[in-house]
Scaffold this motif. Structure first.
Motif, mmCIF file in Angstrom:
data_model
loop_
_atom_site.group_PDB
_atom_site.id
_atom_site.type_symbol
_atom_site.label_atom_id
_atom_site.label_comp_id
_atom_site.label_asym_id
_atom_site.label_seq_id
_atom_site.Cartn_x
_atom_site.Cartn_y
_atom_site.Cartn_z
ATOM 1 N N ILE A 47 0.841 -1.205 0.000
ATOM 2 C CA ILE A 47 0.000 0.000 0.000
ATOM 3 C C ILE A 47 0.876 1.254 0.000
ATOM 4 N N CYS A 48 1.969 1.227 0.758
ATOM 5 C CA CYS A 48 2.891 2.370 0.775
ATOM 6 C C CYS A 48 3.472 2.612 -0.618
ATOM 7 N N ALA A 49 3.800 1.530 -1.312
ATOM 8 C CA ALA A 49 4.330 1.668 -2.677
ATOM 9 C C ALA A 49 3.277 2.268 -3.603
ATOM 10 N N ALA A 50 2.032 1.761 -3.502
ATOM 11 C CA ALA A 50 0.943 2.279 -4.339
ATOM 12 C C ALA A 50 0.667 3.747 -4.025
ATOM 13 N N LEU A 51 0.755 4.097 -2.763
ATOM 14 C CA LEU A 51 0.509 5.483 -2.329
ATOM 15 C C LEU A 51 1.584 6.416 -2.883
ATOM 16 N N HIS A 52 2.808 5.944 -2.900
ATOM 17 C CA HIS A 52 3.909 6.736 -3.441
ATOM 18 C C HIS A 52 3.702 6.984 -4.940
ATOM 19 N N VAL A 53 3.205 5.960 -5.655
ATOM 20 C CA VAL A 53 2.924 6.093 -7.085
ATOM 21 C C VAL A 53 1.802 7.110 -7.303
ATOM 22 N N THR A 54 0.759 7.030 -6.462
ATOM 23 C CA THR A 54 -0.362 7.967 -6.557
ATOM 24 C C THR A 54 0.112 9.396 -6.308
ATOM 25 N N GLU A 55 0.951 9.559 -5.290
ATOM 26 C CA GLU A 55 1.491 10.880 -4.949
ATOM 27 C C GLU A 55 2.290 11.466 -6.117
ATOM 28 N N SER A 56 2.882 10.572 -6.930
ATOM 29 C CA SER A 56 3.681 11.017 -8.079
ATOM 30 C C SER A 56 2.820 11.233 -9.324
ATOM 31 N N GLY A 57 1.493 10.965 -9.202
ATOM 32 C CA GLY A 57 0.581 11.242 -10.309
ATOM 33 C C GLY A 57 0.338 10.087 -11.255
ATOM 34 N N PHE A 58 0.625 8.864 -10.820
ATOM 35 C CA PHE A 58 0.463 7.699 -11.699
ATOM 36 C C PHE A 58 -0.507 6.678 -11.085
ATOM 37 N N GLN A 59 -0.735 5.580 -11.849
ATOM 38 C CA GLN A 59 -1.685 4.549 -11.431
ATOM 39 C C GLN A 59 -0.979 3.270 -10.986
ATOM 40 N N THR A 60 -1.682 2.508 -10.122
ATOM 41 C CA THR A 60 -1.207 1.205 -9.638
ATOM 42 C C THR A 60 -2.276 0.154 -9.903
ATOM 43 N N ALA A 61 -1.854 -1.037 -10.320
ATOM 44 C CA ALA A 61 -2.766 -2.184 -10.446
ATOM 45 C C ALA A 61 -2.290 -3.275 -9.501
ATOM 46 N N LEU A 62 -3.194 -3.802 -8.680
ATOM 47 C CA LEU A 62 -2.870 -4.897 -7.762
ATOM 48 C C LEU A 62 -3.676 -6.117 -8.184
ATOM 49 N N MET A 63 -2.989 -7.202 -8.519
ATOM 50 C CA MET A 63 -3.662 -8.413 -8.985
ATOM 51 C C MET A 63 -3.517 -9.532 -7.962
ATOM 52 N N ALA A 64 -4.625 -10.180 -7.624
ATOM 53 C CA ALA A 64 -4.650 -11.303 -6.688
ATOM 54 C C ALA A 64 -5.205 -12.527 -7.412
ATOM 55 N N PRO A 65 -4.881 -13.737 -6.951
ATOM 56 C CA PRO A 65 -5.267 -14.947 -7.695
ATOM 57 C C PRO A 65 -6.737 -15.333 -7.570
ATOM 58 N N THR A 66 -7.407 -14.891 -6.501
ATOM 59 C CA THR A 66 -8.824 -15.242 -6.327
ATOM 60 C C THR A 66 -9.636 -13.980 -6.083
ATOM 61 N N GLU A 67 -10.916 -14.050 -6.437
ATOM 62 C CA GLU A 67 -11.781 -12.886 -6.249
ATOM 63 C C GLU A 67 -11.952 -12.561 -4.771
ATOM 64 N N LEU A 68 -12.002 -13.594 -3.941
ATOM 65 C CA LEU A 68 -12.152 -13.371 -2.498
ATOM 66 C C LEU A 68 -10.991 -12.544 -1.956
ATOM 67 N N LEU A 69 -9.770 -12.928 -2.324
ATOM 68 C CA LEU A 69 -8.592 -12.208 -1.847
ATOM 69 C C LEU A 69 -8.516 -10.821 -2.468
ATOM 70 N N ALA A 70 -8.853 -10.697 -3.749
ATOM 71 C CA ALA A 70 -8.829 -9.388 -4.409
ATOM 72 C C ALA A 70 -9.812 -8.428 -3.745
ATOM 73 N N ARG A 71 -11.011 -8.915 -3.453
ATOM 74 C CA ARG A 71 -12.011 -8.054 -2.802
ATOM 75 C C ARG A 71 -11.546 -7.640 -1.406
#
Length: 683
Positions: free
Chosen positions: A296-320
């Motif tokens: 989350i800290c990495a994604a937040l740093h990307v957001t702060e820099s004006g870019f997007q993050t994608a997080l992929m998980a293997p199951t819908e339960l874990l992704a949700r």
């Protein structure tokens, strides 16, 4: 090198079948090496046989009769050296009955098994020894047994390999460097000849010849991944700023302090994100070590820099669950997040997709749906992949190609809670930099693990009831019974029904892979809130589920699961200050391996030691997940047996990349990994 179809006896149909074994050219047969050998060079005394042996025996038939039971069989008793052995044939004809009569001498080869009335061979190879003819000669050499496929017999492989040894072996080129660490090894031609056709004279050299080939194969894999790493370095990526005010503010408002290991991981990742080439980092951490906060800290740093993050998980339960956690943690910061999965309706999916394309959504979480062609990003700078061992190289690269354009590739952070032994990491993840979170957050109590036979199920149920009446919660896991999700879900449903009927004063929830996502979310939400006392589930809760009040884990049929999976499931409890327990119910009798597995999980809580043991017991295919795509399979090397070679592999790979011609390296890689080019970066 000529095609395999130029060999005698290889027509179009056989060529097509051989292609399944990656045999296209005559030279490919040289590297299609035997799995094992059969010893038909000597006759073993019947009195010396043990179950599991594969032996050649000789004796006289004392009696032969057809037995009728569940299956009709022909049983012959063979006598020799004051001992007897039974030969059992399920498929036989009248001629065989006549030939295998009392008083006939036979020579048989097969595996020794323990039968109802002593040792036996089932459908052995056999030859009748006629008294008026010379006895058949014994084989002079060991008989190689090759990896095969449907429609390709061992006799065929033996014949065409013999031709290949004559035609192609003299043309095989030595590609290893001529340096002192390798001087003790035989040449490639000698090693191949010995492994394919070992003689009495060369038998002692077999281990060293096998090691020579295993070394070259490991080296080829390592060089391939190092070259892939080099391709990543040539790609362009967004170099993010060093500014981290938002990240520091986020960390300060957390209700807990980060561990030193988490802080070190964040620093390493942020340093990577500031580079003009894409980060390729593997983030390893045991169950509950806090990898998600680092991500989350990495994604937040990307957001702060004006870019997007994608997080992929293997199951819908874990992704949700990831999405819900991120939304909850980032709510004070007013950062837009989105969720994508294959089960979403068209309207909701289109709404999320539009926000991702426009850049309004900074962080999008989802399953494999994230890398479908219809999903486009405005300025994707970071991809986070959870549970990397579920995804293959090909899937990783499909998502990486979601960059802004053909020139710019996103950074990648790959997380796993399945610690990867060094031997496995070197062979399958050498293209990645590695960070290990080797410290658990303070305040977590050790989990007590016990094994208990299934006949004590009633005691276990009463313990679960008492636990819940004290205000705690429990998991009841029903693992895979067969390779059928339907049967797995059915077992879980029946267990949930049984437990609810037994304890009407408790609330029992059910989660399995075939439930609609909304229904799963509702049950999980109620369990999180404490409205559900007992969550009955399949192994879909293996990773990610975090309920601090759950202090008891029951795993049915625990002997069916691997060590790493048991460790992952156990990690769902003990996530707070409450003393927690994991009960492994098993069905007796246990095999030797199952006994060892349960003993290991009971005695150890070290994820890396458990993963090392799991690799030793089950092999890399099981540990990584056999359905993983894009993971090249080892043909000759064994990661447990050959781990002593790995330091030398790394050292010589380094020397070759510095000093050897590129053509030589490419040919070595192609020799062992014909499809290596598929796993190169295309950015």
């Amino acid at each position: 090198m000529p095609a395999v179809s130029t060999l005698k006896g290889v027509g179009p149909q056989l060529s097509k079948r051989l292609e399944k074994l990656q045999i296209r050219e005559v030279a490919d047969l040289l590297f299609h090496l035997p799995l094992r050998y059969q010893d038909k060079t000597k006759i073993a005394p019947i009195s010396s046989l043990q179950p599991g042996d594969e032996r050649l025996i000789e004796g006289v038939i004392q009696g032969c009769a057809v037995r009728f039971g569940k299956r009709r069989s022909l049983l012959c008793t063979i006598a020799g050296q004051n001992s007897t052995l039974t030969i059992r044939l399920f498929h036989f004809n009248k001629q065989q009955q006549i030939a295998l009569k009392e008083g006939t001498s036979v020579r048989c080869f097969g595996e020794i098994r323990r039968g109802p009335s002593g040792l036996e061979m089932v459908h052995p190879e056999y030859r009748i020894i006629h008294p008026d003819r010379p006895a058949p000669e014994l084989e002079k050499n060991l008989t190689p047994i090759y990896p095969a496929t449907d429609g390709v017999r061992q006799r065929t492989l033996l014949s065409i390999t013999t031709q290949a040894l004559v035609r192609a072996l003299p043309l095989v080129v030595e590609l290893l460097p001529d340096i002192s660490p390798l001087q003790h090894m035989p040449s490639l031609q000698v090693a191949l000849q010995t492994l394919h056709r070992p003689t009495a004279e060369t038998l002692a050299a077999l281990p060293l010849c096998r090691e020579r080939i295993a070394f070259e194969e490991l080296l080829a894999h390592h060089l391939s991944l190092q070259q892939l790493r080099g391709h990543y370095r040539q790609d362009h990526a967004f170099a993010l700023s060093t500014e981290r005010r938002v990240v520091d503010s986020f960390i300060e408002q957390l209700p807990f302090s980060l561990t030193n290991a988490q802080q070190r991981a964040i620093s390493e990742i942020f340093l990577d994100l500031q580079q003009p080439h894409p980060m390729q980092r593997l983030l390893q951490g045991d169950v509950g070590s806090g990898k998600t906060i680092v991500a989350i800290c990495a994604a937040l740093h990307v957001t702060e820099s004006g870019f997007q993050t994608a997080l992929m998980a293997p199951t819908e339960l874990l992704a949700r669950q990831h999405h819900n956690n991120i939304c909850s943690l980032l709510e004070p910061l007013d950062i837009s997040t989105g969720f994508l999965s294959g089960s979403m309706n068209t309207k909701d999916r289109a709404e999320v997709t539009d926000k991702v394309i426009s850049g309004k959504t900074s962080i999008v979480v989802g399953t494999h749906a994230l890398f479908q062609k219809t999903i486009q990003f405005r300025n994707l700078a970071l991809i986070i992949i959870d549970e990397q061992h579920r995804f293959g190289v090909g899937q990783r690269q499909a998502l990486q190609q979601k960059g802004v354009d053909e020139i710019t590739s996103p950074h990648q952070l790959i997380m796993t809670a399945t610690p990867i032994p060094r031997t496995l990491a070197m062979t399958f993840y050498a293209d990645l930099d590695s960070t290990v979170i080797d410290e658990l957050p303070p305040g977590r109590t050790p989990i007590k693990t016990v094994t208990i036979p299934e006949f004590r199920r009633d005691e276990v149920l009463e313990r679960v009831h008492a636990n819940c009446k004290q205000g705690r919660q429990a998991y009841w896991v029903c693992p895979l019974i067969e390779e059928s999700e339907v049967l797995q879900c059915q077992a879980a449903s029946e267990s949930a029904k049984e437990i609810q009927q037994r304890f009407p004063d408790l609330s029992v929830g059910l989660v399995h892979g075939r439930m609609p996502p909304a229904e799963k979310d509702k049950v999980m939400g109620n369990f999180h809130k404490g409205d559900v006392h007992i969550l009955v589930a399949t192994t879909v809760i293996e990773v990610g589920v975090d309920v601090p009040n759950a202090s008891l884990m029951i795993i049915e049929n625990a002997e069916r699961l691997g060590l790493s999976q048991l460790h992952q499931l156990r990690g769902r409890v003990g996530r707070g200050a409450i003393a927690s327990s994991c009960l492994l119910m098993y069905r007796a009798p246990l095999s030797k391996i199952a006994t060892e597995r349960l003993q290991t999980i009971r005695e150890s809580s070290d994820g890396f030691e458990i993963a090392r043991k799991d690799l030793e017991m089950r092999g890399p295919g099981e540990l990584l997940g056999r359905r993983q795509t894009g993971t090249p399979q080892l043909r000759m090397a064994d990661l447990v047996r050959d781990q002593h070679l790995i330091p030398m592999v790394e050292d010589i790979a380094r020397q070759m990349l510095q000093n050897s011609p590129q053509d030589k390296i490419t040919r070595l890689i192609k020799r062992w990994i014909p499809d290596a080019e598929r796993y190169r970066s295309t950015g």
